[in-house]
Motif scaffolding. Sequence first.
Motif, PDB file in Angstrom:
ATOM      1  N   GLU A 114       0.819  -1.224   0.000  1.00 13.66           N
ATOM      2  CA  GLU A 114       0.000   0.000   0.000  1.00 13.66           C
ATOM      3  C   GLU A 114       0.852   1.274   0.000  1.00 13.66           C
ATOM      4  O   GLU A 114       0.349   2.355  -0.286  1.00 13.66           O
ATOM      5  CB  GLU A 114      -0.889   0.047   1.255  1.00 13.66           C
ATOM      6  N   LEU A 115       2.137   1.157   0.374  1.00  7.65           N
ATOM      7  CA  LEU A 115       2.960   2.383   0.464  1.00  7.65           C
ATOM      8  C   LEU A 115       3.120   3.013  -0.908  1.00  7.65           C
ATOM      9  O   LEU A 115       3.604   2.386  -1.853  1.00  7.65           O
ATOM     10  CB  LEU A 115       4.352   2.078   1.054  1.00  7.65           C
ATOM     11  N   CYS A 116       2.686   4.266  -1.020  1.00 11.55           N
ATOM     12  CA  CYS A 116       2.852   4.996  -2.275  1.00 11.55           C
ATOM     13  C   CYS A 116       2.992   6.476  -1.965  1.00 11.55           C
ATOM     14  O   CYS A 116       2.589   6.941  -0.890  1.00 11.55           O
ATOM     15  CB  CYS A 116       1.662   4.741  -3.201  1.00 11.55           C
ATOM     16  N   ALA A 117       3.603   7.222  -2.897  1.00 11.95           N
ATOM     17  CA  ALA A 117       3.767   8.661  -2.735  1.00 11.95           C
ATOM     18  C   ALA A 117       2.384   9.313  -2.809  1.00 11.95           C
ATOM     19  O   ALA A 117       1.490   8.748  -3.445  1.00 11.95           O
ATOM     20  CB  ALA A 117       4.684   9.187  -3.825  1.00 11.95           C
ATOM     21  N   PRO A 118       2.159  10.467  -2.157  1.00  7.14           N
ATOM     22  CA  PRO A 118       3.172  11.265  -1.459  1.00  7.14           C
ATOM     23  C   PRO A 118       3.409  10.792  -0.022  1.00  7.14           C
ATOM     24  O   PRO A 118       2.501  10.295   0.631  1.00  7.14           O
ATOM     25  CB  PRO A 118       2.529  12.664  -1.452  1.00  7.14           C
ATOM     26  N   PHE A 119       4.668  10.969   0.445  1.00  2.67           N
ATOM     27  CA  PHE A 119       5.000  10.694   1.836  1.00  2.67           C
ATOM     28  C   PHE A 119       6.223  11.515   2.239  1.00  2.67           C
ATOM     29  O   PHE A 119       6.857  12.144   1.381  1.00  2.67           O
ATOM     30  CB  PHE A 119       5.250   9.192   2.063  1.00  2.67           C
ATOM     31  N   LEU A 120       6.509  11.523   3.543  1.00  3.53           N
ATOM     32  CA  LEU A 120       7.757  12.133   4.021  1.00  3.53           C
ATOM     33  C   LEU A 120       8.732  10.996   4.259  1.00  3.53           C
ATOM     34  O   LEU A 120       8.318   9.905   4.672  1.00  3.53           O
ATOM     35  CB  LEU A 120       7.552  12.863   5.351  1.00  3.53           C
ATOM     36  N   SER A 121      10.017  11.230   4.015  1.00  4.18           N
ATOM     37  CA  SER A 121      11.008  10.203   4.321  1.00  4.18           C
ATOM     38  C   SER A 121      12.146  10.791   5.136  1.00  4.18           C
ATOM     39  O   SER A 121      12.725  11.813   4.762  1.00  4.18           O
ATOM     40  CB  SER A 121      11.568   9.597   3.030  1.00  4.18           C
ATOM     41  N   LEU A 122      12.437  10.132   6.252  1.00  2.00           N
ATOM     42  CA  LEU A 122      13.577  10.537   7.075  1.00  2.00           C
ATOM     43  C   LEU A 122      14.664   9.481   6.890  1.00  2.00           C
ATOM     44  O   LEU A 122      14.473   8.320   7.254  1.00  2.00           O
ATOM     45  CB  LEU A 122      13.158  10.610   8.554  1.00  2.00           C
ATOM     46  N   VAL A 123      15.768   9.894   6.272  1.00  2.00           N
ATOM     47  CA  VAL A 123      16.875   8.966   6.029  1.00  2.00           C
ATOM     48  C   VAL A 123      17.981   9.259   7.039  1.00  2.00           C
ATOM     49  O   VAL A 123      18.557  10.351   7.040  1.00  2.00           O
ATOM     50  CB  VAL A 123      17.408   9.084   4.581  1.00  2.00           C
ATOM     51  N   VAL A 124      18.237   8.282   7.913  1.00  3.81           N
ATOM     52  CA  VAL A 124      19.257   8.459   8.961  1.00  3.81           C
ATOM     53  C   VAL A 124      20.307   7.378   8.747  1.00  3.81           C
ATOM     54  O   VAL A 124      20.065   6.203   9.014  1.00  3.81           O
ATOM     55  CB  VAL A 124      18.633   8.306  10.377  1.00  3.81           C
ATOM     56  N   SER A 125      21.477   7.801   8.235  1.00  2.89           N
ATOM     57  CA  SER A 125      22.493   6.800   7.904  1.00  2.89           C
ATOM     58  C   SER A 125      23.863   7.260   8.389  1.00  2.89           C
ATOM     59  O   SER A 125      23.974   8.239   9.124  1.00  2.89           O
ATOM     60  CB  SER A 125      22.510   6.566   6.394  1.00  2.89           C
ATOM     61  N   GLY A 126      24.903   6.528   7.943  1.00  2.00           N
ATOM     62  CA  GLY A 126      26.261   6.895   8.344  1.00  2.00           C
ATOM     63  C   GLY A 126      26.655   8.241   7.757  1.00  2.00           C
ATOM     64  O   GLY A 126      27.426   8.993   8.357  1.00  2.00           O
ATOM     65  N   GLY A 127      26.145   8.579   6.582  1.00  5.55           N
ATOM     66  CA  GLY A 127      26.554   9.817   5.914  1.00  5.55           C
ATOM     67  C   GLY A 127      25.463  10.863   5.816  1.00  5.55           C
ATOM     68  O   GLY A 127      25.742  12.002   5.432  1.00  5.55           O
ATOM     69  N   HIS A 128      24.216  10.515   6.127  1.00 11.11           N
ATOM     70  CA  HIS A 128      23.105  11.457   5.940  1.00 11.11           C
ATOM     71  C   HIS A 128      22.124  11.445   7.104  1.00 11.11           C
ATOM     72  O   HIS A 128      21.901  10.408   7.718  1.00 11.11           O
ATOM     73  CB  HIS A 128      22.325  11.112   4.655  1.00 11.11           C
ATOM     74  N   THR A 129      21.558  12.622   7.368  1.00  7.97           N
ATOM     75  CA  THR A 129      20.385  12.699   8.245  1.00  7.97           C
ATOM     76  C   THR A 129      19.516  13.754   7.584  1.00  7.97           C
ATOM     77  O   THR A 129      19.710  14.950   7.757  1.00  7.97           O
ATOM     78  CB  THR A 129      20.772  13.141   9.677  1.00  7.97           C
ATOM     79  N   SER A 130      18.600  13.323   6.747  1.00  6.45           N
ATOM     80  CA  SER A 130      17.825  14.273   5.948  1.00  6.45           C
ATOM     81  C   SER A 130      16.358  13.885   5.896  1.00  6.45           C
ATOM     82  O   SER A 130      16.020  12.699   5.898  1.00  6.45           O
ATOM     83  CB  SER A 130      18.358  14.327   4.510  1.00  6.45           C
TER      84      SER A 130
END
Length: 364
Positions: free
Chosen positions: A128-144
Motif C-alpha cells: 500500500e505504500l505509495c507517494a506522497p509521503f515524508l522520508s527521514l533517512v538516517v544513515s552513516g553519511g546522511h540525516t535528511s
Amino acid sequence: MLILAIESSCDETAAAVVRMSEDERTILSNVVASQVETHALYGGVVPEIASRAHIEAVSGVVYRAVEEAGVSLSDIDAIGVTYSPGLIGCLLVGVNFAKALAFSLGIPLIPVDHIKSHTAAAYFTDIELCAPFLSLVVSGGHTSLYSVPEPDIYEEIGSTRDDAAGEAFDKVGRVMGLRYPGGAAMDALATEGFENRRSGARSKEDRIRFPSPAINDDTFDYSFSGLKTASVNHIHNLRQKEGLSKTDPIDRAEMAEIACAFTECVVDGICKKLSLAIEKTGCRRLVLAGGVAANSHLRNGIRALCEKKGVKLYMPPLSLCGDNGAMVGAQAYYEYLSGVRGGTDLNAFASGEGAAAAAAVKKL
Ligand code: KG4
Ligand code: ZN
C-alpha cells in the motif's frame, strides 16, 4: 519486471534480484558481502581498500544473486545501479560492472540515487505504500528529511548542518572502545542504560544530559556535532578523573549511561523536528530509513510519535536498513517507469547534489 540491482557506494558489495510491478514487490535474492571486518582494523572505512575489495567481490556477488533468485541472466529485464552519492572509487566499480553487463545483455541500465534507495527499502514492507509521503533517512553519511511527491522526486526539506547521526554514533562508540561501526553496540548499551534508570540503579540526579541536535528554530534541520563533542569530552574527562589512559576501558554502567543519554538526545531531537514537519506539511505517511533506522530506541520513539499524530509509519525490517541491493532494485523500478536511463557514458558522483549528477541521468 525482473530487475538485477547492484550497490557498492561504501563498504558493502551487494546485489539483488527483485520482481516489481503495480501489484507485486518481491525480493527473489539479496546478497551482501560486507567489508566491515577489514575496516574495523582501522576504526573506519578506508576508501582505497574498499574500492579494491569491491573489485574482488562484485562479480561473485552478482552471479550469486542471479543464481539464488532461480533465474538466468536472460530473464533479467533491466539493471539498476547506485551511481551517487558515495565513495567515488567504490561507486565506479558497481557502475562499470552494471554498464558492461547491461550493454552486453542489451537491456536498460538505470542509475539510482543511494538515498532514494534507502527509502525504497520500505516499499517491501507494505504494497500500500505509495507517494506522497515524508522520508527521514538516517544513515552513516546522511540525516535528511524529504518530501516525496512522486516516487522519483525527492525534495529535501531538512538535513544535518554538520555530522550525520550515524557518524556521531560511530565516533562516540569508538572513543568508548567499541568496535567499528559502533551503532549497533551503542543501541544495546543504551538499552542497559535505560534499564539502570528504570530500576533506580542510576539515580535521577546522576543522569547525564547532553545538548539536543535539534536546531532551535523553525527549520527541520539538525546539528549533531555539539552532541558528539559533548559526549566525547565527557568520556575523556571521566578517564582523566579515574587516572585512565585514552584506550583504557571505562566502567560498564558509565558506558551504558553515556550511550543512553546520547541516544535519548538523538531520539528526542529527531522526534522534535519530525513533529514540526508533520504539523507543517500535514503529511499522513512517513518512511524511516537508513542504517540508523535499525536503532531500536529511534524506532520506538518515532512509532510513538506517529501513533500520537495519526501518521502511518513504514520502516524497513532490520535486514533492509543497511546497504543492500534489494532497495536499489525497488527504486530502480520507479526510476524506470519515469523514463530514467543510463548510457554508456554514465559516470559516478561522490555527491548527489549538483548539476553534474543530475545531468548524468537521461530521461526518455
Ligand atoms: O545506511 P548505512 O548502512 O550506510 C550509509 O549509507 O551510511 O548506515 C551505516 C550506519 C553506521 O553509522 C552504523 O553505526 C549505523 O548505521 N547503525 C546504527 C545501528 N545499526 C547500524 N546506528 C544506531 N543503532 C543501530 N542499531
Ligand atoms: Zn547507505
